[in-house]
Design a protein around this motif. Structure first.
Motif, mmCIF file in Angstrom:
data_model
loop_
_atom_site.group_PDB
_atom_site.id
_atom_site.type_symbol
_atom_site.label_atom_id
_atom_site.label_comp_id
_atom_site.label_asym_id
_atom_site.label_seq_id
_atom_site.Cartn_x
_atom_site.Cartn_y
_atom_site.Cartn_z
ATOM 1 N N VAL A 1 0.817 -1.212 0.000
ATOM 2 C CA VAL A 1 0.000 0.000 0.000
ATOM 3 C C VAL A 1 0.851 1.262 0.000
ATOM 4 N N ASP A 2 2.147 1.127 0.259
ATOM 5 C CA ASP A 2 3.038 2.278 0.187
ATOM 6 C C ASP A 2 4.460 1.772 -0.010
ATOM 7 N N GLN B 1 -2.133 7.625 4.905
ATOM 8 C CA GLN B 1 -3.360 8.332 5.302
ATOM 9 C C GLN B 1 -3.879 9.199 4.162
ATOM 10 N N SER B 2 -2.981 9.949 3.525
ATOM 11 C CA SER B 2 -3.390 10.832 2.420
ATOM 12 C C SER B 2 -3.901 10.029 1.228
ATOM 13 N N ARG B 3 -3.256 8.922 0.934
ATOM 14 C CA ARG B 3 -3.657 8.105 -0.220
ATOM 15 C C ARG B 3 -5.034 7.495 -0.016
ATOM 16 N N PHE B 4 -5.298 6.935 1.158
ATOM 17 C CA PHE B 4 -6.592 6.313 1.403
ATOM 18 C C PHE B 4 -7.707 7.352 1.426
ATOM 19 N N ASN C 1 -10.935 7.906 -1.438
ATOM 20 C CA ASN C 1 -12.256 7.771 -0.813
ATOM 21 C C ASN C 1 -12.462 6.397 -0.170
ATOM 22 N N ILE C 2 -11.364 5.795 0.287
ATOM 23 C CA ILE C 2 -11.467 4.525 1.010
ATOM 24 C C ILE C 2 -11.800 4.787 2.470
ATOM 25 N N SER C 3 -11.125 5.774 3.050
ATOM 26 C CA SER C 3 -11.379 6.115 4.448
ATOM 27 C C SER C 3 -10.817 7.501 4.725
ATOM 28 N N ARG D 1 -11.346 -5.801 -1.994
ATOM 29 C CA ARG D 1 -12.447 -5.015 -1.416
ATOM 30 C C ARG D 1 -12.150 -4.768 0.043
ATOM 31 N N TYR D 2 -12.135 -3.503 0.419
ATOM 32 C CA TYR D 2 -11.874 -3.131 1.822
ATOM 33 C C TYR D 2 -13.190 -2.860 2.530
#
Length: 284
Positions: free
Chosen positions: A28-29, A50-53, A57-59, A283-284
């Motif tokens: 993820v990073d 944090q910025s990527r998610f 629009n994941i969280s 899918r998260y």
């Protein structure tokens, strides 16, 4: 070019760091840093995730949705523990003494010994130990076995609530000292104008209140913490093995942080594409 100080000396190179999802082993990073020490990179990595998610629009706050963060001892210092505590990030990062506090590993060194250190214990010249020097932690003075007062250099405050005081003998003291050959690993260094006298250091505890490192120790030493951290190796190490062995990225072939970062992220992208091809949509 980046110069990294490692256990093998100062080398030119970069560290490729990756953050891996436990459920799918998806990266993820991925970032490359040109320093041997890793602890400074924890906060930039967590902020990047944090910025990527949030951007995807994941969280809005991935760390407040039950996400658990684990990292090895290379990321452990007081600043990172404070960051996790203040940001309310559910993290588990052990210090380098956490196994010595675990009863399960109490007989590990006796049973197996220290790896890769057979026949090495007698190679280094044995000198007069620092315990033979008279150290006063109140006055910060040190007297060598020959009765000379060593020069005080500095006190370095550690991340675990301990401080280390450093002393060094003056050149004229050590140059003509009858104990020079027994006291110094390299006695000839005292004969040069730009050389060094005997150097010693002493650690002592500070009278401090419990800090954030103590807070993390309690988390890691708990049964829950031991269970959570035990999954770190099986989560991230296979990913590095896949990239290093199967993809054969055992060293970076480019120079400059931007180029190295691109190369590292490209290999991580290939790893993720392979995972998606084998296991389908995430899918998260």
């Amino acid at each position: 070019m980046a110069l990294m100080t490692t256990s093998k000396g100062t080398i030119q190179g970069y560290n490729g760091l990756a953050t891996v999802d436990k459920k799918h082993q998806i990266i993820v990073d991925a970032q490359a840093f040109g320093e041997g020490q890793e602890h400074h990179s924890l906060q930039p990595i967590l902020n990047s995730i944090q910025s990527r998610f949030k951007r995807l629009n994941i969280s809005d706050n991935i760390y407040q949705t039950g996400t658990i963060v684990t990292a090895d001892t290379g990321f452990a210092n007081e600043a990172n523990m404070k960051y996790l505590h203040e940001k309310q990030i559910n993290g588990y990062i052990p210090d380098n003494q956490f196994r010595s506090r675990d009863p399960k590993f109490s007989e590990q060194k006796t049973k197996y010994g220290k790896r890769h250190q057979e026949n090495k214990t007698n190679k280094r010249k044995q000198t007069i130990p620092a315990s033979e020097f008279e150290f006063d932690p109140v006055e910060l003075t040190c007297i060598c076995p020959a009765g000379e007062i060593l020069s005080f250099r500095k006190v370095v405050e550690g991340n675990t609530g301990k401080s280390t005081a450093y002393f060094e003998g003056r050149l004229l003291q050590c140059r003509h000292c009858p104990l020079k050959t027994k006291c110094m690993h390299n006695p000839d260094s005292a004969n040069h104008r730009k050389g060094n006298g005997r150097q010693v250091s002493f650690s002592f505890k500070n009278n401090k209140k419990p800090n954030y490192t103590d807070w993390m120790k309690h988390r890691v030493d708990s049964e829950k913490g031991k269970h959570i951290y035990s999954h770190r190796m099986s989560t991230v190490e296979p990913v590095f093995a896949n990239i290093g062995t199967q993809k054969r990225l055992n060293r970076f072939s480019l120079r400059g942080k931007n180029k190295v970062n691109s190369q590292w992220q490209l290999y991580c992208l290939v790893h993720n594409v392979e995972k998606l091809a084998n296991y389908g949509e995430l899918r998260y």
